[in-house]
Design a protein around this motif. Structure first.
Motif, PDB file in Angstrom:
ATOM      1  N   ALA A 104       0.826  -1.201   0.000  1.00  0.00           N
ATOM      2  CA  ALA A 104       0.000   0.000   0.000  1.00  0.00           C
ATOM      3  C   ALA A 104       0.866   1.259   0.000  1.00  0.00           C
ATOM      4  O   ALA A 104       2.089   1.191   0.120  1.00  0.00           O
ATOM      5  CB  ALA A 104      -0.902  -0.009   1.233  1.00  0.00           C
ATOM      6  N   ASP A 105       0.179   2.416  -0.113  1.00  0.00           N
ATOM      7  CA  ASP A 105       0.859   3.713  -0.042  1.00  0.00           C
ATOM      8  C   ASP A 105       1.509   3.894   1.318  1.00  0.00           C
ATOM      9  O   ASP A 105       0.977   3.449   2.337  1.00  0.00           O
ATOM     10  CB  ASP A 105      -0.145   4.856  -0.228  1.00  0.00           C
ATOM     11  CG  ASP A 105      -0.661   4.978  -1.644  1.00  0.00           C
ATOM     12  OD1 ASP A 105      -0.031   4.419  -2.562  1.00  0.00           O
ATOM     13  OD2 ASP A 105      -1.695   5.644  -1.831  1.00  0.00           O
ATOM     14  N   SER A 106       2.626   4.610   1.344  1.00  0.00           N
ATOM     15  CA  SER A 106       3.243   4.950   2.624  1.00  0.00           C
ATOM     16  C   SER A 106       2.398   6.020   3.302  1.00  0.00           C
ATOM     17  O   SER A 106       1.590   6.700   2.666  1.00  0.00           O
ATOM     18  CB  SER A 106       4.682   5.426   2.431  1.00  0.00           C
ATOM     19  OG  SER A 106       4.693   6.659   1.756  1.00  0.00           O
ATOM     20  N   ILE A 107       2.597   6.161   4.602  1.00  0.00           N
ATOM     21  CA  ILE A 107       1.835   7.131   5.389  1.00  0.00           C
ATOM     22  C   ILE A 107       2.734   7.664   6.497  1.00  0.00           C
ATOM     23  O   ILE A 107       3.621   6.948   6.980  1.00  0.00           O
ATOM     24  CB  ILE A 107       0.540   6.494   5.959  1.00  0.00           C
ATOM     25  CG1 ILE A 107      -0.320   7.554   6.642  1.00  0.00           C
ATOM     26  CG2 ILE A 107       0.852   5.315   6.866  1.00  0.00           C
ATOM     27  CD1 ILE A 107      -1.739   7.073   6.950  1.00  0.00           C
ATOM     28  N   GLY A 108       2.511   8.908   6.873  1.00  0.00           N
ATOM     29  CA  GLY A 108       3.292   9.522   7.936  1.00  0.00           C
ATOM     30  C   GLY A 108       2.443   9.760   9.169  1.00  0.00           C
ATOM     31  O   GLY A 108       1.212   9.871   9.090  1.00  0.00           O
ATOM     32  N   TYR A 109       3.106   9.835  10.305  1.00  0.00           N
ATOM     33  CA  TYR A 109       2.449  10.120  11.577  1.00  0.00           C
ATOM     34  C   TYR A 109       3.341  11.063  12.372  1.00  0.00           C
ATOM     35  O   TYR A 109       4.564  11.026  12.245  1.00  0.00           O
ATOM     36  CB  TYR A 109       2.243   8.833  12.399  1.00  0.00           C
ATOM     37  CG  TYR A 109       1.379   7.810  11.711  1.00  0.00           C
ATOM     38  CD1 TYR A 109       0.001   7.849  11.820  1.00  0.00           C
ATOM     39  CD2 TYR A 109       1.950   6.800  10.954  1.00  0.00           C
ATOM     40  CE1 TYR A 109      -0.798   6.904  11.190  1.00  0.00           C
ATOM     41  CE2 TYR A 109       1.169   5.847  10.318  1.00  0.00           C
ATOM     42  CZ  TYR A 109      -0.206   5.903  10.436  1.00  0.00           C
ATOM     43  OH  TYR A 109      -0.973   4.977   9.807  1.00  0.00           O
ATOM     44  N   GLU A 110       2.727  11.894  13.184  1.00  0.00           N
ATOM     45  CA  GLU A 110       3.443  12.762  14.126  1.00  0.00           C
ATOM     46  C   GLU A 110       2.996  12.369  15.525  1.00  0.00           C
ATOM     47  O   GLU A 110       1.829  12.069  15.753  1.00  0.00           O
ATOM     48  CB  GLU A 110       3.119  14.239  13.875  1.00  0.00           C
ATOM     49  CG  GLU A 110       3.643  14.774  12.567  1.00  0.00           C
ATOM     50  CD  GLU A 110       5.144  14.889  12.530  1.00  0.00           C
ATOM     51  OE1 GLU A 110       5.754  15.222  13.568  1.00  0.00           O
ATOM     52  OE2 GLU A 110       5.718  14.634  11.454  1.00  0.00           O
ATOM     53  N   GLY A 111       3.947  12.370  16.433  1.00  0.00           N
ATOM     54  CA  GLY A 111       3.611  12.018  17.804  1.00  0.00           C
ATOM     55  C   GLY A 111       4.700  12.425  18.761  1.00  0.00           C
ATOM     56  O   GLY A 111       5.535  13.289  18.454  1.00  0.00           O
ATOM     57  N   GLU A 112       4.687  11.793  19.917  1.00  0.00           N
ATOM     58  CA  GLU A 112       5.635  12.121  20.961  1.00  0.00           C
ATOM     59  C   GLU A 112       6.147  10.854  21.620  1.00  0.00           C
ATOM     60  O   GLU A 112       5.383   9.926  21.907  1.00  0.00           O
ATOM     61  CB  GLU A 112       4.940  12.987  22.011  1.00  0.00           C
ATOM     62  CG  GLU A 112       5.848  13.422  23.136  1.00  0.00           C
ATOM     63  CD  GLU A 112       5.133  14.352  24.103  1.00  0.00           C
ATOM     64  OE1 GLU A 112       5.844  14.961  24.913  1.00  0.00           O
ATOM     65  OE2 GLU A 112       3.909  14.463  24.052  1.00  0.00           O
ATOM     66  N   LEU A 113       7.440  10.820  21.851  1.00  0.00           N
ATOM     67  CA  LEU A 113       8.071   9.715  22.567  1.00  0.00           C
ATOM     68  C   LEU A 113       7.682   9.854  24.035  1.00  0.00           C
ATOM     69  O   LEU A 113       8.013  10.836  24.678  1.00  0.00           O
ATOM     70  CB  LEU A 113       9.583   9.791  22.390  1.00  0.00           C
ATOM     71  CG  LEU A 113      10.401   8.610  22.865  1.00  0.00           C
ATOM     72  CD1 LEU A 113      10.091   7.392  22.002  1.00  0.00           C
ATOM     73  CD2 LEU A 113      11.865   8.940  22.781  1.00  0.00           C
ATOM     74  N   VAL A 114       6.933   8.874  24.557  1.00  0.00           N
ATOM     75  CA  VAL A 114       6.424   8.999  25.921  1.00  0.00           C
ATOM     76  C   VAL A 114       7.076   8.051  26.900  1.00  0.00           C
ATOM     77  O   VAL A 114       7.035   8.263  28.093  1.00  0.00           O
ATOM     78  CB  VAL A 114       4.891   8.814  25.975  1.00  0.00           C
ATOM     79  CG1 VAL A 114       4.208   9.961  25.259  1.00  0.00           C
ATOM     80  CG2 VAL A 114       4.476   7.480  25.383  1.00  0.00           C
ATOM     81  N   ASP A 115       7.667   6.984  26.411  1.00  0.00           N
ATOM     82  CA  ASP A 115       8.273   6.008  27.312  1.00  0.00           C
ATOM     83  C   ASP A 115       9.491   5.417  26.610  1.00  0.00           C
ATOM     84  O   ASP A 115       9.404   4.952  25.488  1.00  0.00           O
ATOM     85  CB  ASP A 115       7.275   4.904  27.644  1.00  0.00           C
ATOM     86  CG  ASP A 115       7.819   3.908  28.641  1.00  0.00           C
ATOM     87  OD1 ASP A 115       8.761   4.256  29.383  1.00  0.00           O
ATOM     88  OD2 ASP A 115       7.306   2.780  28.690  1.00  0.00           O
ATOM     89  N   THR A 116      10.610   5.446  27.293  1.00  0.00           N
ATOM     90  CA  THR A 116      11.811   4.902  26.693  1.00  0.00           C
ATOM     91  C   THR A 116      12.784   4.432  27.774  1.00  0.00           C
ATOM     92  O   THR A 116      12.864   5.017  28.841  1.00  0.00           O
ATOM     93  CB  THR A 116      12.513   5.907  25.772  1.00  0.00           C
ATOM     94  OG1 THR A 116      13.663   5.295  25.219  1.00  0.00           O
ATOM     95  CG2 THR A 116      12.923   7.161  26.508  1.00  0.00           C
ATOM     96  N   THR A 117      13.498   3.403  27.456  1.00  0.00           N
ATOM     97  CA  THR A 117      14.603   2.956  28.301  1.00  0.00           C
ATOM     98  C   THR A 117      15.855   2.851  27.449  1.00  0.00           C
ATOM     99  O   THR A 117      16.767   2.143  27.785  1.00  0.00           O
ATOM    100  CB  THR A 117      14.285   1.606  28.963  1.00  0.00           C
ATOM    101  OG1 THR A 117      14.000   0.651  27.945  1.00  0.00           O
ATOM    102  CG2 THR A 117      13.138   1.732  29.924  1.00  0.00           C
ATOM    103  N   MET A 118      15.840   3.531  26.294  1.00  0.00           N
ATOM    104  CA  MET A 118      16.978   3.501  25.369  1.00  0.00           C
ATOM    105  C   MET A 118      18.104   4.362  25.893  1.00  0.00           C
ATOM    106  O   MET A 118      17.938   5.370  26.441  1.00  0.00           O
ATOM    107  CB  MET A 118      16.560   3.989  23.984  1.00  0.00           C
ATOM    108  CG  MET A 118      15.634   3.025  23.302  1.00  0.00           C
ATOM    109  SD  MET A 118      14.976   3.625  21.746  1.00  0.00           S
ATOM    110  CE  MET A 118      16.420   4.025  20.824  1.00  0.00           C
TER     111      MET A 118
END
Length: 152
Positions: free
Chosen positions: A138-152
């Protein structure tokens, strides 16, 4: 590309004096991977962007992707099940690299039935995150958001 094919390239680059860049790109992370991105906006390829209600996210823990995203776009080959971009699948590949101006670029791949999903994330220093999702059917799609949880 196989690791054996990378070795001559690294040797050539080290001879040219730019081995640090090649070594960083060739490294694979063995540390546990864990992060979650809450998504608030959808950016379809062929349609106008749309703000989303809460609850949509991409969550990666160790060796699995937990995806709960809406999709809007043209599908060339439909799947047999109709669950869309709601799935839990194992990671097939994962790569993370530091970019310019404090950005982190993350790329990973997973597969659901006959469809391969390529995720490319750009995480900015303030926690904002851009996602580009490219399904093989299918077609590609973009999203915008926020990193809310990380242990990186």
């Amino acid at each position: 590309m196989k690791k054996t094919a990378i070795l001559p390239i690294i040797m050539l680059l080290s001879w040219l004096g730019i081995s640090d860049v090649a070594a960083q790109q060739a490294e694979q992370t063995e540390e546990p991977i864990a992060f979650k991105v809450d998504v608030w906006e959808m950016l379809p390829l062929r349609y106008q962007s749309r703000m989303l209600s809460s609850g949509y996210s991409v969550d990666v823990h160790n060796d699995s992707v937990f995806c709960y995203l809406p999709y809007m776009g043209q599908v060339q080959t439909p799947e047999f099940d109709n669950s869309g971009l709601t799935f839990e699948r194992p990671l097939l590949a994962f790569k993370s690299a530091k970019g310019k101006k404090g950005k982190t670029n993350i790329a990973f791949v997973c597969r659901k039935n006959m469809v391969t999903y390529q995720f490319n994330l750009t995480v900015y220093p303030n926690g904002r995150c851009s996602i580009r999702l490219t399904p093989s059917n299918a077609d590609s799609i973009g999203y915008e958001g926020e990193l809310v949880d990380t242990t990186m």
